[in-house]
Write an enzyme that holds these catalytic residues in place. Structure first.
Site, PDB file in Angstrom:
ATOM      1  N   GLY A 164       1.063   3.593  -4.996  1.00 19.24           N
ATOM      2  CA  GLY A 164       0.446   3.896  -6.279  1.00 19.24           C
ATOM      3  C   GLY A 164      -0.093   2.694  -7.029  1.00 19.24           C
ATOM      4  O   GLY A 164      -0.575   2.825  -8.155  1.00 19.24           O
ATOM      5  N   HIS A 165      -0.054   1.507  -6.417  1.00 17.02           N
ATOM      6  CA  HIS A 165      -0.498   0.305  -7.135  1.00 17.02           C
ATOM      7  C   HIS A 165      -2.016   0.270  -7.331  1.00 17.02           C
ATOM      8  O   HIS A 165      -2.502  -0.320  -8.299  1.00 17.02           O
ATOM      9  CB  HIS A 165      -0.032  -0.947  -6.395  1.00 17.02           C
ATOM     10  CG  HIS A 165       1.452  -1.051  -6.277  1.00 17.02           C
ATOM     11  ND1 HIS A 165       2.279  -1.101  -7.381  1.00 17.02           N
ATOM     12  CD2 HIS A 165       2.274  -1.105  -5.186  1.00 17.02           C
ATOM     13  CE1 HIS A 165       3.536  -1.179  -6.982  1.00 17.02           C
ATOM     14  NE2 HIS A 165       3.563  -1.174  -5.665  1.00 17.02           N
ATOM     15  N   GLY A 166      -2.750   0.893  -6.415  1.00 17.40           N
ATOM     16  CA  GLY A 166      -4.200   0.942  -6.596  1.00 17.40           C
ATOM     17  C   GLY A 166      -4.571   1.672  -7.873  1.00 17.40           C
ATOM     18  O   GLY A 166      -5.470   1.249  -8.602  1.00 17.40           O
TER      19      GLY A 166
ATOM     20  N   GLU B  31     -19.944  -0.418  -6.490  1.00 18.93           N
ATOM     21  CA  GLU B  31     -20.956  -0.833  -5.529  1.00 18.93           C
ATOM     22  C   GLU B  31     -20.682  -0.215  -4.161  1.00 18.93           C
ATOM     23  O   GLU B  31     -19.828  -0.688  -3.408  1.00 18.93           O
ATOM     24  CB  GLU B  31     -20.960  -2.366  -5.409  1.00 18.93           C
ATOM     25  CG  GLU B  31     -22.160  -2.916  -4.679  1.00 18.93           C
ATOM     26  CD  GLU B  31     -22.250  -4.428  -4.812  1.00 18.93           C
ATOM     27  OE1 GLU B  31     -22.946  -5.045  -4.007  1.00 18.93           O
ATOM     28  OE2 GLU B  31     -21.621  -4.982  -5.720  1.00 18.93           O
TER      29      GLU B  31
ATOM     30  N   GLN C 289       0.821  -1.206   0.000  1.00 13.67           N
ATOM     31  CA  GLN C 289       0.000   0.000   0.000  1.00 13.67           C
ATOM     32  C   GLN C 289       0.855   1.256   0.000  1.00 13.67           C
ATOM     33  O   GLN C 289       2.023   1.237   0.353  1.00 13.67           O
ATOM     34  CB  GLN C 289      -0.933  -0.013   1.214  1.00 13.67           C
ATOM     35  CG  GLN C 289      -2.037  -1.054   1.111  1.00 13.67           C
ATOM     36  CD  GLN C 289      -2.814  -1.205   2.403  1.00 13.67           C
ATOM     37  OE1 GLN C 289      -2.776  -0.355   3.276  1.00 13.67           O
ATOM     38  NE2 GLN C 289      -3.527  -2.317   2.534  1.00 13.67           N
TER      39      GLN C 289
END
Length: 432
Positions: free
Chosen positions: A236-238, A261, A233
């Protein structure tokens, strides 16, 4: 606290501290405390109090082979309570809580067997088709994103282990129906060299989306689960994972737009940042133009955002407000008032219908005084809510703008290749 309570209290443990995870790449990691990490929550496993009863010095080890996610499970403690001390109350059955509906069969309880599996993890190959690869600019680490399906040999079992992380890091997370072929998956891996110099793939995160039907002949993917594992985390991987999903959706002519959702706050900020960055690159004539932004959100903006980026209208409107705030001079009373009233008008829309319904109900009452009180309370509550909601929204938008200010909006923004100065997301999220 009575002496009995003091004595019994020694046998209570905070589940979030007792549970310890590792992503084990080599046998050396088994004794390396620096790679340990703990849950953010465990209420779905150990109850709302997240307390485990019946053990002194409790340690619950849930280790994963970093590549294949083979699991080692051990419950260790110095002493277990007996009924004479507890007044007949049994100690919690930890193994049952973990293995009933959470950890699938096939886990190991022998550390030597687990070490052997870790050593043979070099045989693991990522599931599915390689979709994207990138190298981080700050430390040169390599990452790849693959797209498997439940028909990919071995992925179903792998997914049953991967989804365990959701329960401990995503509030209100739940498992999907793996037999429904409308689910799609993207899995993020770090590609690294082991001690022998061989390339291997360690799991770093994943996401799921469900393809809903959109009349008359399109589909509307809804992002459902999205998690970057704790050791990865704030790097920047998200953003990379979300961009990969967007790329796949843009390449599919059947996709009308993309929804999420019930996104939690962490994912909403990530999504806002990625979408605003894309709009600045793909539609600057509308979303980087102060004059166009000040003239209000238009159907043209909604259409462009959907056709060029597959953004649904609601998210396009949110990004419009963020990017308008970016161009608004808060020191200009007129400009700031225009922004504030426009956003509050949008926030007030859900209250307009309820306000009319309340007025009708009050009109049916015999007491004029009661009618007046109901009307006043509704108005006061609405004003207070709008002020609070607006302030919170501006604060949330400000976080996105701070991050946008730290990146270069260049041609690379199309696929996430943007340099960031330390601003990155914490992204363990389930969007449901």
């Amino acid at each position: 606290m009575t002496q009995f309570e003091v004595q019994v209290d020694q046998y209570k443990a905070d589940g979030n501290k007792a549970v310890c995870f590792k992503l084990v790449r080599s046998t050396k990691d088994l004794t390396n405390p620096e790679i340990d990490f703990h849950p953010d929550m465990c209420h779905q496993v150990f109850g709302d109090s997240e307390t485990i009863f019946g053990y002194k010095n409790l340690s619950i080890k849930i280790y994963f082979a970093a590549c294949s996610l083979t699991i080692y499970l051990a419950v260790e403690y110095a002493e277990k309570i007996n009924k004479a001390i507890s007044g007949g109350v049994e100690a919690d059955d930890i193994m049952a809580a973990l293995t009933k509906d959470l950890i699938p069969p096939g886990y190991l309880t022998n550390i030597d067997q687990f070490a052997s599996r870790v050593s043979s993890d070099n045989e693991f190959k990522p599931f599915g088709v390689l979709k994207q690869a990138y190298t981080t600019e700050d430390d040169g680490r390599h990452f790849e994103i693959y797209q498997p399906t439940m028909d990919t040999p071995g992925f179903r079992e792998f997914h049953s282990r991967l989804q365990i992380f959701l329960i401990f890091f995503v509030d209100a997370a739940s498992f999907i129906d793996a037999d429904d072929d409308r689910w799609s998956f993207l899995v993020l891996y770090e590609k690294f060299k082991d001690d022998s110099g061989e390339w291997r793939h360690a799991v770093a995160g994943y996401m799921t989306a469900y393809r809903y039907y959109a009349y008359p002949d399109r589909v509307r993917p809804r992002i459902s689960q999205f998690i970057v594992l704790p050791p990865y985390q704030r790097r920047g991987h998200g953003c990379r994972l979300l961009e990969a999903f967007y790329s796949e959706s843009l390449a599919d002519p059947a996709v009308l737009d993309i929804t999420v959702e019930d996104p939690v706050d962490t994912f909403q900020r990530l999504r806002d940042f990625v979408d605003c960055r894309r709009l600045l690159f793909e539609a600057p004539e509308l979303f980087a133009n102060p004059v166009a932004l000040a003239n209000g959100f238009t159907e043209t903006m909604a259409t462009v955002a959907r056709e060029r980026l597959r953004l649904n209208k609601r998210q396009a409107r949110r990004c419009y407000e963020i990017l308008w705030l970016r161009c608004t001079n808060r020191s200009d009373p007129s400009a700031w008032r225009n922004y504030r009233l426009t956003v509050k008008s949008r926030l007030n829309q859900p209250f307009r219908k309820s306000g009319r319904e309340l007025a009708k109900a009050a009109a049916a009452l015999e007491s004029d005084e009661l009618q007046a009180v109901l009307g006043d309370l509704s108005r006061q509550q609405r004003i207070g809510h709008l002020a609070e909601a607006f302030d919170q929204l501006v604060s949330d938008y400000g976080q996105v703008l701070d991050r946008l200010a730290s990146v270069a909006i260049t041609a690379g923004a199309r696929n996430g290749a943007v340099a960031e100065n330390g601003a990155a997301e914490a992204c363990p999220v389930d969007c449901r």
